[in-house]
Design an enzyme around this catalytic site. Structure first.
Site, short mmCIF file in Angstrom:
data_model
loop_
_atom_site.label_atom_id
_atom_site.label_comp_id
_atom_site.label_asym_id
_atom_site.label_seq_id
_atom_site.Cartn_x
_atom_site.Cartn_y
_atom_site.Cartn_z
N HIS A 1 43.98 -34.03 25.71
CA HIS A 1 43.56 -34.09 24.35
C HIS A 1 44.72 -34.84 23.61
O HIS A 1 44.39 -35.97 23.00
CB HIS A 1 43.42 -32.60 23.66
CG HIS A 1 42.78 -32.80 22.32
ND1 HIS A 1 42.34 -31.68 21.68
CD2 HIS A 1 43.10 -33.55 21.36
CE1 HIS A 1 42.12 -31.95 20.48
NE2 HIS A 1 42.16 -33.10 20.16
N GLU B 1 44.94 -40.37 18.04
CA GLU B 1 45.87 -39.51 18.32
C GLU B 1 47.35 -40.24 17.93
O GLU B 1 48.49 -39.36 17.51
CB GLU B 1 45.92 -39.14 19.66
CG GLU B 1 44.73 -38.20 20.32
CD GLU B 1 45.07 -36.70 19.73
OE1 GLU B 1 45.88 -36.33 19.79
OE2 GLU B 1 43.90 -36.35 19.05
N HIS C 1 49.38 -38.03 15.48
CA HIS C 1 50.38 -37.45 15.97
C HIS C 1 51.69 -38.25 16.53
O HIS C 1 52.62 -37.95 16.32
CB HIS C 1 49.76 -36.63 17.03
CG HIS C 1 48.81 -35.82 16.70
ND1 HIS C 1 49.11 -34.57 16.02
CD2 HIS C 1 47.30 -35.41 17.06
CE1 HIS C 1 47.88 -33.82 15.70
NE2 HIS C 1 46.82 -34.54 16.36
#
Length: 201
Positions: free
Chosen positions: A17, A66, A70
């Site tokens: 993920h 992502e 992040h």
């Protein structure tokens, strides 16, 4: 399960993920994702980190998300301070953890019968020496079993495995990121029977 989802041939193995620092906000909105920086990683990325929700687009949307949410935060660590390092290190950690073979070795495989969550936790803790965070889809109406959805491993800043203990306020923030259709993943209950499906219907 999402109406707009064009998931084709979902992989029948655990994929990535993301690699998330504890900070969950975007950290550097000007540092945009550039797929050419990870061109050397492409075959591994497509295999181990597929975008199963937007499979017919150019398949980079998930990675872009992502990175911007992040990766730009993780980049404060020298070992993750470029897109190539961030995605490359996530792939390396994934291979190192090798969750697929760990579960198989412990005899935990997709099945139509139920598992006890305590047995799954015990197998993982025995294998890794740390406790991951196991997340489930809660039972649907009239059902009694939760469905295993995600297994999260926690690391120190040196990227050594550590126990996953909920940090103050972390669980709320993490949940916000994890919407699967209309259902949300949450930490699995130790008491509910647990379904580990071979294919999500």
């Amino acid at each position: 399960q999402m109406i707009a989802n064009d998931c084709q041939d979902p992989p029948e193995y655990w994929t990535i993920h993301g690699l998330w620092p504890d900070k969950t906000e975007e950290c550097n909105r000007t540092w945009h994702f550039n797929v050419t920086e990870i061109k050397d990683l492409m075959s591994d990325m497509r295999h181990y980190w597929p975008d199963v929700l937007h499979s017919s687009l150019n398949r980079t949307q998930f990675w872009k998300h992502e990175w911007e949410k992040h990766g730009t935060c993780a980049a404060t660590l020298q070992v993750l301070n470029s897109q190539k390092k961030y995605f490359g290190k996530a792939l390396e950690l994934y291979q190192h953890i090798d969750l697929n073979s760990c579960l198989l070795k412990a005899g935990i495989k997709p099945s139509s019968s139920y598992y006890q969550m305590t047995a799954i936790k015990e197998a993982l803790t025995t294998f890794y020496g740390v406790m991951p965070k196991i997340q489930c889809l809660p039972p649907e109406e009239g059902e009694k079993a939760q469905t295993i959805g995600q297994i999260e491993f926690c690391f120190t800043k040196e990227l050594q495995l550590r126990n996953c203990t909920a940090l103050k306020g972390e669980s709320d923030l993490m949940q916000a990121d994890l919407k699967l259709g209309t259902e949300e993943l949450s930490v699995c209950s130790d008491t509910l029977p647990t379904y580990y499906p071979s294919q999500v219907q």
